[in-house]
Scaffold this active site. Structure first.
Site, PDB file in Angstrom:
ATOM      1  N   SER A  11      51.869  55.273  24.044  1.00 48.96           N
ATOM      2  CA  SER A  11      51.599  54.798  22.768  1.00 48.96           C
ATOM      3  C   SER A  11      50.275  54.115  22.626  1.00 48.96           C
ATOM      4  CB  SER A  11      52.675  53.759  22.252  1.00 48.96           C
ATOM      5  OG  SER A  11      53.039  52.591  23.494  1.00 48.96           O
ATOM      6  N   ARG A  32      50.696  64.088  31.401  1.00 50.10           N
ATOM      7  CA  ARG A  32      51.385  64.873  32.447  1.00 50.10           C
ATOM      8  C   ARG A  32      52.396  65.742  31.400  1.00 50.10           C
ATOM      9  NH1 ARG A  32      51.210  60.434  35.905  1.00 50.10           N
ATOM     10  NH2 ARG A  32      50.027  61.010  37.902  1.00 50.10           N
ATOM     11  N   LYS A 106      48.914  46.082  32.011  1.00 50.12           N
ATOM     12  CA  LYS A 106      48.762  44.512  32.385  1.00 50.12           C
ATOM     13  C   LYS A 106      50.055  44.352  33.491  1.00 50.12           C
ATOM     14  CE  LYS A 106      47.668  43.591  27.415  1.00 50.12           C
ATOM     15  NZ  LYS A 106      48.101  43.227  26.563  1.00 50.12           N
ATOM     16  N   LYS A 189      52.299  36.770  31.697  1.00 59.12           N
ATOM     17  CA  LYS A 189      52.856  36.380  30.445  1.00 59.12           C
ATOM     18  C   LYS A 189      54.134  37.431  30.304  1.00 59.12           C
ATOM     19  CE  LYS A 189      51.371  40.298  28.726  1.00 59.12           C
ATOM     20  NZ  LYS A 189      52.018  41.364  27.721  1.00 59.12           N
ATOM     21  N   SER A 252      57.968  44.430  21.765  1.00 58.88           N
ATOM     22  CA  SER A 252      57.883  44.061  23.384  1.00 58.88           C
ATOM     23  C   SER A 252      59.046  44.595  24.200  1.00 58.88           C
ATOM     24  CB  SER A 252      57.670  42.498  23.354  1.00 58.88           C
ATOM     25  OG  SER A 252      57.786  42.218  24.778  1.00 58.88           O
ATOM     26  N   ARG A 253      58.656  45.355  24.810  1.00 56.28           N
ATOM     27  CA  ARG A 253      59.869  46.127  25.806  1.00 56.28           C
ATOM     28  C   ARG A 253      60.189  44.697  26.921  1.00 56.28           C
ATOM     29  NH1 ARG A 253      55.872  50.295  28.954  1.00 56.28           N
ATOM     30  NH2 ARG A 253      55.364  50.558  26.755  1.00 56.28           N
ATOM     31  N   ASN A 254      59.398  44.148  27.412  1.00 52.70           N
ATOM     32  CA  ASN A 254      59.688  42.947  28.039  1.00 52.70           C
ATOM     33  C   ASN A 254      60.759  41.961  27.619  1.00 52.70           C
ATOM     34  OD1 ASN A 254      58.044  43.129  30.871  1.00 52.70           O
ATOM     35  ND2 ASN A 254      56.670  43.314  29.094  1.00 52.70           N
ATOM     36  N   VAL A 277      58.548  51.641  32.019  1.00 52.68           N
ATOM     37  CA  VAL A 277      58.335  50.482  32.838  1.00 52.68           C
ATOM     38  C   VAL A 277      58.224  49.054  32.069  1.00 52.68           C
ATOM     39  CG1 VAL A 277      56.337  49.578  34.294  1.00 52.68           C
ATOM     40  CG2 VAL A 277      56.862  52.136  34.220  1.00 52.68           C
TER      41      VAL A 277
END
Length: 339
Positions: A11, A32, A106, A189, A252-254, A277
Site C-alpha cells: 500500500s 514479487r 519503519k 513508536k 494502524s496494523r500495530n 508484518v
C-alpha cells in the site's frame, strides 16, 4: 523528470508511486506478486493493497528488478524492514553510486538491531541515503489528504532533493539531519501503538491511552538518545507526529494487533489475523534487548515484552506498572543527554 524505482508493491509503495507519477516522474514498482503487478499494469489499480484508487498511466510495475532499476536516479525501499538487507543485496550490481537510496519502512533488523541506514552503509557505502518518515498512512496520501513528512539525511543535497521530489499541494516535506533519531522514532513508536491497541482490546479508556502515549514516549526517547539520537527529533513529525497517528488510527496494523492481544489472542493468532508484518512486535523485542544491554529503565517495554513473549497476564503487567515506586515526573528526563 526522474526515473524512480519503488521496491515493494504494498500500500505505501503504491501510494508513493501514485504521488510521484502524478508529478510527472517515470515510476516503476517492483514486486514479487505477479497478480499485483498485472493489476497495476492492466487495470491501473492495486486492489489487493490499496483498494478503489485509480493509478496514473505513467505508473508501471514489473517483477524484473533489473528492469525496474535501469537508468534509475532514485530507489525507494518500500519492503518491510526485515527484507531491506536482502533487497539491497539484490540491487547492488544494478545501480551506480549516484543513485539515492530512500527508505520508507519503519523498523530495525532483528538479530543485528541495525537501522536501515547502517545496512545501506555496509552494502552500498558510496550511495547517499535518505529516511522518509512521519505520520503518513498510505490510504490518506493516496487520496491527497493533507500530510506532512520529513526527509532525513546526512547529505544536505540528498535530503533537499527528496524534499523537492515529494512535496506537492497535499504533501509538505520538512528536512532533518538527525537520521538516527528519525529511524529510531519510526521503529519504536510502533511499540507504543501496540500497547494502545492492547488497552483498547481490554476496553480501557482515554485516560489509560494518554498515559501510555506520554510515558511511552519518555521511554523511547531515553533509549534512543542513548543510541545517538537528538531528543528534539522526538517532538517533531517522525517522533510525536508518527506516534499520534499510529496510536489513534484505524489504519494502524500495530494498533489492530494490540487490540487482538488485549482480547486474548496468542501471538501466532495475531500474526495470522493481521496477515502483514507487525513491526511493533519486532520492535518490542529489540527495545527490550537493548534496554537490558544498555541498562536503560523501560518499564512499559519490559511489561509488554513479558506479555507478548512470555505469556504474562495483561492485568498483572498493568498492576506492575501502576504500583511502581513513587517518582517525580521530570526526574527521569533530567538525565537525558542532549546531543
Amino acid at each position: 523528470m526522474d526515473k524512480i524505482a519503488i521496491l515493494g508493491s504494498g500500500s505505501w509503495g503504491t501510494a508513493l508511486g501514485k504521488l510521484l507519477a502524478e508529478k510527472g516522474n517515470n515510476v516503476f514498482i517492483w514486486g514479487r506478486n505477479i497478480n499485483v503487478i498485472n493489476d497495476i499494469n492492466i487495470n491501473k489499480e492495486n486492489s489487493k493493497y490499496l483498494k478503489n484508487i485509480k493509478l496514473p498511466e505513467n505508473l508501471n510495475a514489473t517483477s524484473n528488478i533489473e528492469e525496474a532499476l535501469k537508468n534509475t536516479s532514485i530507489v525507494i525501499l518500500a519492503v518491510t524492514s526485515q527484507s531491506n538487507r536482502e533487497t539491497l543485496n539484490k540491487i547492488k550490481n544494478f545501480i551506480d553510486e549516484s543513485t539515492i537510496i530512500v527508505n520508507v519502512s519503519k523498523g530495525l533488523e532483528i538479530g543485528t538491531n541495525k537501522r536501515t541506514s547502517e545496512i545501506v552503509q555496509e552494502i552500498l557505502p558510496n550511495n547517499k541515503f535518505v529516511s522518509l518518515s512521519g505520520p503518513s498512512h498510505a490510504e490518506e496520501v493516496a487520496v491527497n489528504m493533507p500530510t506532512t513528512i520529513v526527509s532525513a539525511s546526512k547529505s544536505s543535497e540528498a535530503m533537499i532533493r527528496v524534499q523537492e521530489l515529494f512535496i506537492k499541494t497535499s504533501v509538505r516535506v520538512y528536512t532533518n539531519s538527525d537520521v538516527t533519531g528519525v529511524e529510531l522514532a519510526g521503529a519504536f513508536k510502533n511499540i507504543i501503538a501496540l500497547g494502545i491497541g492492547i488497552i483498547d482490546g481490554l476496553g480501557f479508556g482515554d485516560n489509560t491511552k494518554a498515559a501510555m502515549m506520554t510515558r511511552g514516549l519518555v521511554e523511547i526517547v531515553r533509549l534512543s538518545v542513548e543510541l545517538g539520537a537528538d531528543v528534539s527529533t522526538f517532538f517533531g513529525l517522525a517522533g510525536m507526529g508518527d506516534l499520534i497517528v499510529t496510536c489513534t488510527s484505524p489504519h494502524s496494523r500495530n494498533r489492530r494487533a494490540g487490540i487482538l492481544i488485549g482480547k486474548g489472542y496468542t501471538l501466532d493468532e495475531v500474526k495470522t489475523e493481521i496477515n502483514m508484518v507487525v513491526e511493533g512486535i519486532n520492535a518490542t523485542k529489540i527495545a527490550y534487548e537493548l534496554s537490558k544491554k544498555l541498562e536503560i529503565d523501560m518499564p512499559i517495554v519490559n511489561e509488554m515484552y513479558k506479555v507478548i513473549f512470555e505469556n504474562r497476564e495483561i492485568k498483572s503487567a498493568i498492576a506492575n506498572l501502576m504500583n511502581r515506586d513513587k517518582k517525580h515526573e521530570n526526574e527521569e528526563l533530567i538525565n537525558i543527554k542532549i546531543v
